[in-house]
Design an enzyme around this catalytic site. Sequence first.
Site, PDB file in Angstrom:
ATOM      1  N   HIS A  99      21.388  63.488  56.397  1.00  0.00           N
ATOM      2  CA  HIS A  99      20.238  63.652  55.504  1.00  0.00           C
ATOM      3  C   HIS A  99      20.725  63.981  54.101  1.00  0.00           C
ATOM      4  CE1 HIS A  99      21.143  67.747  56.870  1.00  0.00           C
ATOM      5  NE2 HIS A  99      20.608  68.170  55.734  1.00  0.00           N
ATOM      6  N   HIS A 101      19.517  65.848  50.396  1.00  0.00           N
ATOM      7  CA  HIS A 101      18.594  66.792  49.744  1.00  0.00           C
ATOM      8  C   HIS A 101      18.224  66.274  48.356  1.00  0.00           C
ATOM      9  CE1 HIS A 101      19.326  70.465  52.350  1.00  0.00           C
ATOM     10  NE2 HIS A 101      20.319  69.679  52.730  1.00  0.00           N
TER      11      HIS A 101
HETATM   12  P1  5GP Z   1      21.956  71.215  55.598  1.00  0.00           P
HETATM   13  O1  5GP Z   1      22.402  72.600  55.283  1.00  0.00           O
HETATM   14  O2  5GP Z   1      22.301  70.820  56.992  1.00  0.00           O
HETATM   15  O3  5GP Z   1      22.337  70.209  54.568  1.00  0.00           O
HETATM   16  O4  5GP Z   1      20.395  71.280  55.495  1.00  0.00           O
HETATM   17  C1  5GP Z   1      19.552  71.437  56.583  1.00  0.00           C
HETATM   18  C2  5GP Z   1      18.208  71.653  55.994  1.00  0.00           C
HETATM   19  O5  5GP Z   1      17.230  71.376  56.955  1.00  0.00           O
HETATM   20  C3  5GP Z   1      17.994  73.084  55.508  1.00  0.00           C
HETATM   21  O6  5GP Z   1      17.717  73.045  54.126  1.00  0.00           O
HETATM   22  C4  5GP Z   1      16.800  73.570  56.342  1.00  0.00           C
HETATM   23  O7  5GP Z   1      15.898  74.323  55.556  1.00  0.00           O
HETATM   24  C5  5GP Z   1      16.174  72.276  56.808  1.00  0.00           C
HETATM   25  N1  5GP Z   1      15.524  72.390  58.093  1.00  0.00           N
HETATM   26  C6  5GP Z   1      16.036  72.936  59.205  1.00  0.00           C
HETATM   27  N2  5GP Z   1      15.149  72.851  60.222  1.00  0.00           N
HETATM   28  C7  5GP Z   1      14.060  72.224  59.742  1.00  0.00           C
HETATM   29  C8  5GP Z   1      12.796  71.841  60.294  1.00  0.00           C
HETATM   30  O8  5GP Z   1      12.508  72.057  61.467  1.00  0.00           O
HETATM   31  N3  5GP Z   1      11.914  71.218  59.485  1.00  0.00           N
HETATM   32  C9  5GP Z   1      12.215  70.949  58.193  1.00  0.00           C
HETATM   33  N4  5GP Z   1      11.271  70.345  57.469  1.00  0.00           N
HETATM   34  N5  5GP Z   1      13.381  71.278  57.635  1.00  0.00           N
HETATM   35  C10 5GP Z   1      14.301  71.915  58.391  1.00  0.00           C
END
Ligand code: 5GP
Length: 138
Positions: A99, A101
């Site tokens: 994913h 951001h």
């Molecule tokens: P990473 O740190 O892996 O790049 O980002 C994961 C992101 O996913 C985090 O910013 C967290 O807030 C988001 N996230 C985790 N669980 C969920 C969820 O169940 N729903 C949504 N909409 N976002 C999530």
Amino acid sequence: MTDCVFCKIAEGQIPASTVYEDEDCVAFMDIGQVNPGHVLVAAKRHAQDLYALDDAQAAAVARGVARVARAIRAAFAPEGLSVYQANGAAAGQTVFHYHVHLVPRFANDGMRFTWPVQNPPREVLEEHAARIRAALGL
Ligand code: 5GP
Ligand code: ZN
């Protein structure tokens, strides 16, 4: 992958404030908002990280990112937009499903993100999602 939160979102098994969807990717409001309008664009098919994408999937996600970025700009008029992703726990990644951001940036933000992030109520995420969907003409 049934235990993956983003696969479940892509399959509609758990709720998310979705702003955009096509054959290859889905975009939804991050539940932890670094800034208002913070969206995640995720590959629909499970791929752990950037390294796991084939060329077609990478191109498709990039197209989704560009479309959603333009809509965020139209909806929130930020001064800037930070676009990033992480690979691996040591890079701060918490969900291991590819994913990107998209984080609107405003004049007083400075270079770094402000932590902790906001966890707005679902109604606020929905309202922001609706503004982005409207900018996409959805
Ligand atoms: P990473 O740190 O892996 O790049 O980002 C994961 C992101 O996913 C985090 O910013 C967290 O807030 C988001 N996230 C985790 N669980 C969920 C969820 O169940 N729903 C949504 N909409 N976002 C999530
Ligand atoms: Zn997944």
